[in-house]
Write a protein that holds these residues in place. Sequence first.
Motif, PDB file in Angstrom:
ATOM      1  N   GLY A  49       0.707  -1.058   0.087  1.00  0.00           N
ATOM      2  CA  GLY A  49      -0.013  -0.070  -0.006  1.00  0.00           C
ATOM      3  C   GLY A  49       0.705   1.301  -0.145  1.00  0.00           C
ATOM      4  O   GLY A  49       0.366   2.332  -0.061  1.00  0.00           O
ATOM      5  N   SER A  50       2.041   1.204   0.211  1.00  0.00           N
ATOM      6  CA  SER A  50       2.848   2.374   0.204  1.00  0.00           C
ATOM      7  C   SER A  50       3.026   3.340  -1.122  1.00  0.00           C
ATOM      8  O   SER A  50       2.977   4.527  -1.122  1.00  0.00           O
ATOM      9  N   THR A  51       2.993   2.550  -2.186  1.00  0.00           N
ATOM     10  CA  THR A  51       2.887   3.207  -3.299  1.00  0.00           C
ATOM     11  C   THR A  51       1.563   3.834  -3.615  1.00  0.00           C
ATOM     12  O   THR A  51       1.687   5.227  -4.197  1.00  0.00           O
ATOM     13  N   ALA A  52       0.550   3.286  -3.406  1.00  0.00           N
ATOM     14  CA  ALA A  52      -0.696   3.914  -3.444  1.00  0.00           C
ATOM     15  C   ALA A  52      -0.705   5.209  -2.596  1.00  0.00           C
ATOM     16  O   ALA A  52      -1.159   6.162  -2.835  1.00  0.00           O
ATOM     17  N   LEU A  53      -0.215   5.146  -1.394  1.00  0.00           N
ATOM     18  CA  LEU A  53      -0.187   6.387  -0.457  1.00  0.00           C
ATOM     19  C   LEU A  53       0.599   7.410  -1.045  1.00  0.00           C
ATOM     20  O   LEU A  53       0.295   8.524  -0.812  1.00  0.00           O
ATOM     21  N   ALA A  54       1.634   7.017  -1.429  1.00  0.00           N
ATOM     22  CA  ALA A  54       2.723   8.083  -2.232  1.00  0.00           C
ATOM     23  C   ALA A  54       1.999   8.816  -3.448  1.00  0.00           C
ATOM     24  O   ALA A  54       2.078   9.758  -3.568  1.00  0.00           O
ATOM     25  N   LEU A  55       1.228   7.964  -4.286  1.00  0.00           N
ATOM     26  CA  LEU A  55       0.527   8.518  -5.480  1.00  0.00           C
ATOM     27  C   LEU A  55      -0.426   9.634  -4.742  1.00  0.00           C
ATOM     28  O   LEU A  55      -0.907  10.483  -5.379  1.00  0.00           O
ATOM     29  N   GLU A  56      -1.268   9.068  -3.858  1.00  0.00           N
ATOM     30  CA  GLU A  56      -2.146   9.852  -3.404  1.00  0.00           C
ATOM     31  C   GLU A  56      -1.716  11.077  -2.739  1.00  0.00           C
ATOM     32  O   GLU A  56      -2.424  12.135  -2.910  1.00  0.00           O
ATOM     33  N   ALA A  57      -0.846  11.070  -2.102  1.00  0.00           N
ATOM     34  CA  ALA A  57       0.001  12.325  -1.366  1.00  0.00           C
ATOM     35  C   ALA A  57       0.228  13.244  -2.672  1.00  0.00           C
ATOM     36  O   ALA A  57       0.325  14.469  -2.519  1.00  0.00           O
ATOM     37  N   TRP A  58       0.856  12.510  -3.803  1.00  0.00           N
ATOM     38  CA  TRP A  58       1.359  13.507  -4.986  1.00  0.00           C
ATOM     39  C   TRP A  58       0.143  14.121  -5.648  1.00  0.00           C
ATOM     40  O   TRP A  58       0.298  15.126  -5.918  1.00  0.00           O
ATOM     41  N   CYS A  72       4.955  20.035  10.231  1.00  0.00           N
ATOM     42  CA  CYS A  72       4.376  19.207  11.327  1.00  0.00           C
ATOM     43  C   CYS A  72       4.716  17.855  11.579  1.00  0.00           C
ATOM     44  O   CYS A  72       4.748  17.380  12.551  1.00  0.00           O
ATOM     45  N   GLY A  73       5.104  17.100  10.658  1.00  0.00           N
ATOM     46  CA  GLY A  73       5.431  15.750  10.500  1.00  0.00           C
ATOM     47  C   GLY A  73       4.186  14.950  10.364  1.00  0.00           C
ATOM     48  O   GLY A  73       4.431  13.448  10.196  1.00  0.00           O
ATOM     49  N   CYS A  74       3.135  15.468  10.640  1.00  0.00           N
ATOM     50  CA  CYS A  74       1.802  14.404  10.222  1.00  0.00           C
ATOM     51  C   CYS A  74       1.689  14.184   8.887  1.00  0.00           C
ATOM     52  O   CYS A  74       0.830  13.254   8.510  1.00  0.00           O
ATOM     53  N   CYS A  75       2.251  14.941   8.059  1.00  0.00           N
ATOM     54  CA  CYS A  75       1.664  14.824   6.578  1.00  0.00           C
ATOM     55  C   CYS A  75       2.935  14.380   5.820  1.00  0.00           C
ATOM     56  O   CYS A  75       3.876  14.740   6.221  1.00  0.00           O
ATOM     57  N   PRO A  76       2.789  13.473   4.828  1.00  0.00           N
ATOM     58  CA  PRO A  76       4.030  12.933   3.944  1.00  0.00           C
ATOM     59  C   PRO A  76       4.325  14.226   3.323  1.00  0.00           C
ATOM     60  O   PRO A  76       3.753  14.978   2.696  1.00  0.00           O
ATOM     61  N   HIS A  77       5.615  14.144   3.229  1.00  0.00           N
ATOM     62  CA  HIS A  77       6.268  15.227   2.325  1.00  0.00           C
ATOM     63  C   HIS A  77       6.075  14.852   0.842  1.00  0.00           C
ATOM     64  O   HIS A  77       6.441  13.896   0.476  1.00  0.00           O
ATOM     65  N   PRO A  78       5.432  15.647   0.284  1.00  0.00           N
ATOM     66  CA  PRO A  78       5.024  15.257  -1.289  1.00  0.00           C
ATOM     67  C   PRO A  78       6.316  15.140  -2.083  1.00  0.00           C
ATOM     68  O   PRO A  78       6.204  14.193  -3.222  1.00  0.00           O
ATOM     69  N   VAL A  79       7.532  15.929  -1.822  1.00  0.00           N
ATOM     70  CA  VAL A  79       8.569  15.872  -3.066  1.00  0.00           C
ATOM     71  C   VAL A  79       9.208  14.483  -2.480  1.00  0.00           C
ATOM     72  O   VAL A  79       9.677  13.723  -3.558  1.00  0.00           O
ATOM     73  N   GLU A  80       9.154  14.078  -1.339  1.00  0.00           N
ATOM     74  CA  GLU A  80       9.754  12.730  -0.874  1.00  0.00           C
ATOM     75  C   GLU A  80       8.835  11.662  -1.614  1.00  0.00           C
ATOM     76  O   GLU A  80       9.388  10.544  -2.007  1.00  0.00           O
ATOM     77  N   GLN A  81       7.683  11.688  -1.486  1.00  0.00           N
ATOM     78  CA  GLN A  81       6.766  10.781  -2.080  1.00  0.00           C
ATOM     79  C   GLN A  81       6.955  10.568  -3.651  1.00  0.00           C
ATOM     80  O   GLN A  81       6.741   9.670  -4.192  1.00  0.00           O
ATOM     81  N   ARG A  82       7.066  11.675  -4.351  1.00  0.00           N
ATOM     82  CA  ARG A  82       7.495  11.676  -5.702  1.00  0.00           C
ATOM     83  C   ARG A  82       8.674  11.173  -5.879  1.00  0.00           C
ATOM     84  O   ARG A  82       8.800  10.187  -6.951  1.00  0.00           O
ATOM     85  N   GLN A  83       9.776  11.195  -5.164  1.00  0.00           N
ATOM     86  CA  GLN A  83      10.772  10.455  -5.304  1.00  0.00           C
ATOM     87  C   GLN A  83      10.858   8.884  -5.165  1.00  0.00           C
ATOM     88  O   GLN A  83      11.203   8.082  -5.923  1.00  0.00           O
ATOM     89  N   LEU A  84       9.869   8.612  -4.342  1.00  0.00           N
ATOM     90  CA  LEU A  84       9.419   7.388  -4.101  1.00  0.00           C
ATOM     91  C   LEU A  84       8.822   6.527  -5.113  1.00  0.00           C
ATOM     92  O   LEU A  84       9.294   5.624  -5.482  1.00  0.00           O
TER      93      LEU A  84
END
Length: 102
Positions: free
Chosen positions: A33-42, A63-75
Amino acid sequence: MPRRRQDVLKGFSGRFIADLDRLERTRNYLWPGSTALALEAWIRYEDSPARRFWLNEIPVDDCGCCPHPVEQRQLLGFVARALPRKSARELRKRLDELDALY
């Protein structure tokens, strides 16, 4: 009971879903599910008018509660490089469509 396909993965082929599932189970930097979460964040980042508050890839309020979108795009880029050719092409096509919005 079968797992429900997440909305962000709608439109992808069954082959892509199977390859992604296999990849997420075999790589130590991914989990199911990590890829789907990253795609959703992006997608949320691309659609958000708050993009202008992200300067030099550093959030204004980290705040650390939300995924960093640039890191999610790199993933997502790492996943696209690790997937088999046809599945990677599907993911890259979706990412190119999203990147064109930005």
